[in-house]
Motif scaffolding. Sequence first.
Motif, mmCIF file in Angstrom:
data_model
loop_
_atom_site.group_PDB
_atom_site.id
_atom_site.type_symbol
_atom_site.label_atom_id
_atom_site.label_comp_id
_atom_site.label_asym_id
_atom_site.label_seq_id
_atom_site.Cartn_x
_atom_site.Cartn_y
_atom_site.Cartn_z
ATOM 1 N N SER A 1 0.838 -1.205 0.000
ATOM 2 C CA SER A 1 0.000 0.000 0.000
ATOM 3 C C SER A 1 0.867 1.247 0.000
ATOM 4 O O SER A 1 1.841 1.355 0.776
ATOM 5 C CB SER A 1 -0.910 -0.047 1.230
ATOM 6 N N LEU A 2 0.535 2.173 -0.857
ATOM 7 C CA LEU A 2 1.319 3.415 -0.962
ATOM 8 C C LEU A 2 1.270 4.185 0.359
ATOM 9 O O LEU A 2 2.218 4.861 0.743
ATOM 10 C CB LEU A 2 0.791 4.277 -2.103
ATOM 11 N N LYS A 3 0.136 4.014 1.042
ATOM 12 C CA LYS A 3 -0.030 4.677 2.326
ATOM 13 C C LYS A 3 1.041 4.163 3.314
ATOM 14 O O LYS A 3 1.659 4.918 4.051
ATOM 15 C CB LYS A 3 -1.433 4.352 2.843
ATOM 16 N N ASN A 4 1.230 2.830 3.281
ATOM 17 C CA ASN A 4 2.254 2.234 4.166
ATOM 18 C C ASN A 4 3.649 2.747 3.822
ATOM 19 O O ASN A 4 4.462 3.034 4.706
ATOM 20 C CB ASN A 4 2.242 0.711 4.043
ATOM 21 N N PHE B 1 -4.817 6.691 13.229
ATOM 22 C CA PHE B 1 -5.454 7.875 12.640
ATOM 23 C C PHE B 1 -4.790 8.238 11.300
ATOM 24 O O PHE B 1 -5.463 8.478 10.302
ATOM 25 C CB PHE B 1 -5.370 9.041 13.631
ATOM 26 N N LEU B 2 -3.442 8.202 11.308
ATOM 27 C CA LEU B 2 -2.724 8.560 10.079
ATOM 28 C C LEU B 2 -3.025 7.576 8.956
ATOM 29 O O LEU B 2 -3.214 7.952 7.804
ATOM 30 C CB LEU B 2 -1.207 8.606 10.332
ATOM 31 N N LEU B 3 -3.043 6.285 9.337
ATOM 32 C CA LEU B 3 -3.230 5.268 8.299
ATOM 33 C C LEU B 3 -4.671 5.209 7.790
ATOM 34 O O LEU B 3 -4.926 4.671 6.706
ATOM 35 C CB LEU B 3 -2.799 3.897 8.820
ATOM 36 N N THR B 4 -5.606 5.742 8.572
ATOM 37 C CA THR B 4 -7.008 5.684 8.111
ATOM 38 C C THR B 4 -7.474 7.013 7.527
ATOM 39 O O THR B 4 -8.642 7.146 7.174
ATOM 40 C CB THR B 4 -7.943 5.280 9.274
ATOM 41 N N MET B 5 -6.543 7.960 7.447
ATOM 42 C CA MET B 5 -6.933 9.255 6.877
ATOM 43 C C MET B 5 -7.407 9.060 5.439
ATOM 44 O O MET B 5 -6.787 8.335 4.677
ATOM 45 C CB MET B 5 -5.719 10.211 6.862
ATOM 46 N N GLN B 6 -8.500 9.720 5.101
ATOM 47 C CA GLN B 6 -9.046 9.533 3.764
ATOM 48 C C GLN B 6 -8.821 10.739 2.860
ATOM 49 O O GLN B 6 -8.643 10.596 1.661
ATOM 50 C CB GLN B 6 -10.556 9.249 3.851
ATOM 51 N N THR C 1 -7.337 13.747 0.821
ATOM 52 C CA THR C 1 -6.050 14.032 0.176
ATOM 53 C C THR C 1 -5.383 15.234 0.839
ATOM 54 O O THR C 1 -4.184 15.261 1.026
ATOM 55 C CB THR C 1 -6.256 14.349 -1.319
ATOM 56 N N GLY C 2 -6.220 16.191 1.213
ATOM 57 C CA GLY C 2 -5.696 17.405 1.853
ATOM 58 C C GLY C 2 -4.914 17.073 3.107
ATOM 59 O O GLY C 2 -3.829 17.624 3.346
ATOM 60 N N ALA C 3 -5.447 16.135 3.888
ATOM 61 C CA ALA C 3 -4.770 15.747 5.130
ATOM 62 C C ALA C 3 -3.417 15.121 4.809
ATOM 63 O O ALA C 3 -2.417 15.375 5.491
ATOM 64 C CB ALA C 3 -5.646 14.768 5.906
ATOM 65 N N TYR C 4 -3.385 14.326 3.745
ATOM 66 C CA TYR C 4 -2.105 13.695 3.353
ATOM 67 C C TYR C 4 -1.088 14.730 2.904
ATOM 68 O O TYR C 4 0.087 14.656 3.256
ATOM 69 C CB TYR C 4 -2.325 12.660 2.246
ATOM 70 N N VAL C 5 -1.567 15.674 2.117
ATOM 71 C CA VAL C 5 -0.673 16.727 1.629
ATOM 72 C C VAL C 5 -0.084 17.486 2.821
ATOM 73 O O VAL C 5 1.112 17.737 2.897
ATOM 74 C CB VAL C 5 -1.409 17.685 0.657
ATOM 75 N N ALA C 6 -0.964 17.784 3.810
ATOM 76 C CA ALA C 6 -0.506 18.516 4.993
ATOM 77 C C ALA C 6 0.527 17.681 5.758
ATOM 78 O O ALA C 6 1.561 18.201 6.231
ATOM 79 C CB ALA C 6 -1.690 18.843 5.890
ATOM 80 N N PHE C 7 0.261 16.370 5.841
ATOM 81 C CA PHE C 7 1.165 15.465 6.556
ATOM 82 C C PHE C 7 2.539 15.435 5.866
ATOM 83 O O PHE C 7 3.579 15.627 6.506
ATOM 84 C CB PHE C 7 0.534 14.066 6.577
ATOM 85 N N VAL C 8 2.515 15.233 4.546
ATOM 86 C CA VAL C 8 3.778 15.174 3.789
ATOM 87 C C VAL C 8 4.511 16.522 3.879
ATOM 88 O O VAL C 8 5.724 16.573 4.109
ATOM 89 C CB VAL C 8 3.506 14.811 2.304
#
Lengths: 295, 202
Positions: free
Chosen positions: B103-106, B165-170, B172-179
Amino acid sequence: MENQNVIELRHVSKSFDGFFIEDFSLDVKKGFVTGFIGGNGVGKSTTIKMIMNLLQPDSGSVSVFGLDYENHEKEIKQRIGFVFDESVFYENLTLAELKEIVKRAYVKWDDSLFYDYVNKFNLPLNKKIKTFSKGMAIKASLTIALSHHAELIVMDEPTSGLDPIFRRELLEILHQLLQDGDTTIFFSTHITTDLDSIADYITFIHDGEHIFTKDLYQIEEEYAIVKGGLELLDQDTEQEFIATRKTAYGFEALTSNKRKAEEVFGEMALIEAPTLEDIMYYTKKGAVPHVQLNT
Amino acid sequence: MYNLIRKDLVLQSKMIIGLMIGLCVYLFLDVSSLWVGVVFSIAVAMNAVTIDEKSSVHILLNSLPYTRKEIVSSKYIVVLLLTVMVSAAIYVGNLAIHGEFTSLKNLLFMIAIAVTAISVMLPFCYKFKSSYLVTASIVAFGLYLLVVSFFIQDLNDRIRAFVEFLLTMQSTGAYVAFVASIMILYVCSGLVSFRIYKNKAF
């Protein structure tokens, strides 16, 4: 008139625990060999590191080719070849592998020149550098330093720990280099006999102070070793000397005013040309009060 | 700068090949690819640091026509490249060995943990030496135990919940903020390292 100094240090100060260089100024003239002499731990390596920007001075300025490191670091270093007294290369690499890494840093890298020196020095291209003897390591350093048409070669104690044959070879190569072009060489050493055959100028440093920069001829004109009986010495005459060594049979002293010594002692004392070692020895012995600072 | 990056990759090529083989062995044994990735990323990063750690090598690099800024930033780029290489190797390895897509998320999470750890370790190594990292890790572990014992007793649960929480984030905005926050941390770490290295004496 165009500035003919390749290196200029102006009022440089640098202090470490228990050691300092203060208000140190130095000029190294273009196209000449300047030998940088002084005892161990007097600031030679520190000065060289400041010239190479490996250390930044606490105050004062360093300029090389009339440029400062703040704005022209890469430009300056493109034009410098360096040799240090320790091997600074990746020891697990072979010389051929090292060349592939170093050559990419230099705009004017010349492979044919590199192989010329490798052949001249009989250096193995495919042996790991960690297996090199001290002499081979210095030869490898010199090969790298000379393979990118550097205008200034800076060397820190390149001859220390080398056998006399290789020292002679090294000096011959430097000689040849000078005949071929306009290269400036600045090198520190405490083996002062190396300088007699090659140096145009001598810069002498003692305890972080620049004692003098003079050409060899000027040193011969100004400095002298005076030898005579103890009866010639009194407070006034002794003050003329940088330092005096007395024995039961007489004295031996160094003066930086040969003419005056000749006037004072005339035929009564023996006046000889000093070696650079004599100058270093007596300057250290005389310490600060008698040292004539002169740039 | 490109030459410095190239130099690091050339110097480490044998080590990288060895590590990649080791990575495949771990994947074959079906150990959690997330943690294998984190450990291997940190290992290659530390190797990139230790090859240049001798003071004589710093003398060489700083005598060559490079600026200190280039020397530090090239190291940060190389370490990031190596971390991406490790995740790519995990992706390809899992596909080849187990026939499954990681998984890309992983992978992103793996890179995030590795980059965070490296962001702390690199300035430390520029200031001190990598050999002190072991001591620092023991001290950090001691502090962690102290915190768990006396201050935040459910720290492990909180960490687990945060990871969940991080792995279940859905979004895209949250991911962008995380990265973005991880990248900001990495850049700040680079600035700290540069500040340390700028005035270092060799």
